[in-house]
Scaffold this motif. Structure first.
Motif, PDB file in Angstrom:
ATOM      1  N   ASP A   1       0.823  -1.227   0.041  1.00 13.01           N
ATOM      2  CA  ASP A   1       0.024   0.100  -0.013  1.00 13.01           C
ATOM      3  C   ASP A   1       1.033   1.295  -0.055  1.00 13.01           C
ATOM      4  O   ASP A   1       2.164   1.153   0.535  1.00 13.01           O
TER       5      ASP A   1
ATOM      6  N   CYS B   1       2.731   5.011   8.895  1.00 17.42           N
ATOM      7  CA  CYS B   1       2.134   3.720   9.224  1.00 17.42           C
ATOM      8  C   CYS B   1       2.980   2.717   8.304  1.00 17.42           C
ATOM      9  O   CYS B   1       2.799   1.535   7.906  1.00 17.42           O
TER      10      CYS B   1
ATOM     11  N   HIS C   1       4.055   2.787   5.209  1.00 17.43           N
ATOM     12  CA  HIS C   1       3.471   2.430   3.828  1.00 17.43           C
ATOM     13  C   HIS C   1       4.792   2.802   2.783  1.00 17.43           C
ATOM     14  O   HIS C   1       4.683   2.224   1.640  1.00 17.43           O
TER      15      HIS C   1
ATOM     16  N   GLU D   1      -5.196   2.730   1.339  1.00 14.05           N
ATOM     17  CA  GLU D   1      -5.532   1.515   2.118  1.00 14.05           C
ATOM     18  C   GLU D   1      -5.985   2.364   3.654  1.00 14.05           C
ATOM     19  O   GLU D   1      -6.925   1.752   4.148  1.00 14.05           O
ATOM     20  N   GLU D   2      -5.828   3.475   3.835  1.00 19.40           N
ATOM     21  CA  GLU D   2      -6.111   4.091   5.097  1.00 19.40           C
ATOM     22  C   GLU D   2      -7.467   4.739   5.306  1.00 19.40           C
ATOM     23  O   GLU D   2      -8.063   5.231   6.248  1.00 19.40           O
TER      24      GLU D   2
ATOM     25  N   HIS E   1       3.204  -6.306   6.347  1.00 19.01           N
ATOM     26  CA  HIS E   1       2.961  -4.633   7.306  1.00 19.01           C
ATOM     27  C   HIS E   1       4.037  -4.670   8.150  1.00 19.01           C
ATOM     28  O   HIS E   1       4.251  -5.617   9.020  1.00 19.01           O
TER      29      HIS E   1
ATOM     30  N   GLU F   1      -7.657  -3.668   8.048  1.00 21.38           N
ATOM     31  CA  GLU F   1      -6.730  -3.644   6.960  1.00 21.38           C
ATOM     32  C   GLU F   1      -7.368  -3.914   5.737  1.00 21.38           C
ATOM     33  O   GLU F   1      -8.129  -5.002   5.638  1.00 21.38           O
TER      34      GLU F   1
HETATM   35 NI    NI Z   1      -0.969   0.556   7.247  1.00 26.66          NI
END
Ligand code: NI
Length: 408
Positions: A78, A103, A105, A138-139, A168, A336
């Protein structure tokens, strides 16, 4: 299978992996706005002669390596960042005020690029195809149409895919550790907006109005009993109010309170039940002279890891990082959107430790001081590449394909 040469190649790539990750880190982009990120990804792929398609689901990039033999494993990263102002004083600090890769990514994108590079160099050994999915968004839980994974699937990225693996970074695990879990791993993540309507009046004469703040207080309290009194103790669920807004002045009876929140569940029946019961609890304001509007938006379903693929990935990970470094991780009520891929094909989601044990700072995901140990990057790239090679060597041939089909 031996992965030593793959690990060596990944370590040789480490300075590039850090450079890509840092370039992405400096320029974080929010969901569906990942233009520069996608351009960096496509530029590297072009440089290596890897065919790719861009502008999938707006800013997504899809690339592929290996022959089309009927077996395709997808690897997914992501690309989106978060609206969090970065507090780290690092040379690669975010150059966009208020935005940050909090996060990891940026790291996911760099590691998937690394895996593509490693696999391109071994293309002749692949008895099948590896598809690289760089997805946007993704968020987010959009009101309509779904997040990045959902839209990528709607545009057909999984149509020829037999298995998908995502990873992740995880700051609760030290660098080098790989976290695996078969079955449910993460929760369905829904959100809601509940508007409570009363009637305005002078603050000195509340009997002439209907106080939306008092109604909201009753609803908030009653909602606390949903998980504790309505859901069996053996099931897990979370209902959280994240914001409350209402009122304009101390001497006015407020006629409108807006509450937003999130609901996390692992099972469809519990999810349905909480959605229905949230509305039922909200309706108590009608008995008290008020009214309500509830907008419930379903986000991604639970992440549910395929047993066969997870076992396979666990065996490969033991060979790549060492058996003692592969651990079973607990379920999480985090959400997720990788879960959407698993609705369509077998998939597994893996955690990769990224905490430098020498670093005293707390580095939780989604916080302004999140950062990661870049020693994680070559490990992640090697792990993804190793999984793809091993899977195709196991199932890419005719006999393996029929074993795979009969197991699903
Ligand atoms: Ni994430």
């Amino acid at each position: 299978m031996e992965f030593e040469s793959l690990l060596t190649a990944a370590h040789d790539l480490a300075p590039h992996l850090s450079a890509w990750r840092r370039a992405l880190h400096r320029w974080p982009e929010l969901a569906f706005g990942e233009q520069r990120t996608a351009a960096l990804v496509a530029a590297r792929l072009h440089e290596w002669g890897i065919p790719c398609a861009t502008e999938i689901a707006q800013t997504g990039v899809v690339a592929w390596v290996g022959p089309e033999t009927g077996v395709t494993i997808a690897l997914r990263a992501d690309m989106d960042a978060l609206p969090i102002p970065e507090e780290n004083e690092v040379p690669y600090r975010s150059e966009r005020p208020g935005l940050m890769h909090a996060c990891g990514h940026d790291a996911h994108t760099a590691m998937l690029l690394g895996a593509a590079r490693l696999l391109k160099a071994r293309e002749a050994e692949l008895p099948g195809r590896v598809k690289f999915i760089f997805q946007p968004a993704e968020e987010v839980i959009p009101d309509e149409g779904g997040s990045g994974a959902w839209r990528m699937i709607a545009e057909g990225v999984l149509d020829d895919v037999d298995a998908i693996v995502g990873l992740h970074v995880d700051p609760t695990l030290p660098t080098g550790r790989v976290g695996i879990r078969p079955g449910p791993l993460m929760a369905a993540a829904d959100r809601f907006e509940l508007t409570i309507l009363g009637k305005a009046a002078h603050g000195a004469h509340p009997y002439q109005g209907v106080d939306a703040i008092v109604l909201a207080a009753q609803v908030i309290t009653a909602v606390q009993t949903l998980v504790s009194r309505r859901i069996p103790a053996s099931k897990e669920a979370v209902v959280t109010f994240g914001t409350i807004q209402g009122g304009s002045k101390e001497n006015i009876i407020c006629d409108r309170v807006v509450l937003t929140g999130t609901v996390r569940t692992f099972e469809a029946a519990i999810r349905d039940q909480l959605e229905a019961e949230l509305a039922q609890v909200a309706s108590l304001v009608r008995a008290l002279g008020g009214d309500y509007r509830l907008r419930y938006v379903r986000g991604s379903p639970p992440v549910n890891n395929d047993g066969l693929l997870t076992g396979f990935v666990s065996r490969v990970a033991r060979q790549v990082v060492g058996a003692e470094q592969v651990v079973e991780i607990p379920k999480s009520t985090g959400g997720e959107d990788f879960a959407w891929y698993q609705q369509k094909t077998r998939g597994t989601f893996v955690r990769l430790g990224c905490h430098d044990p020498a670093d005293p700072q707390p580095r939780a995901l989604h916080t302004p001081t999140f950062d990661l140990d870049e020693a994680t990057l070559p490990l992640g790239a090697a792990l993804l590449a190793a999984i793809a090679i091993a899977w195709l060597q196991e199932y890419g041939h005719r006999e393996g394909r029929s074993r795979l089909r009969s197991s699903s």
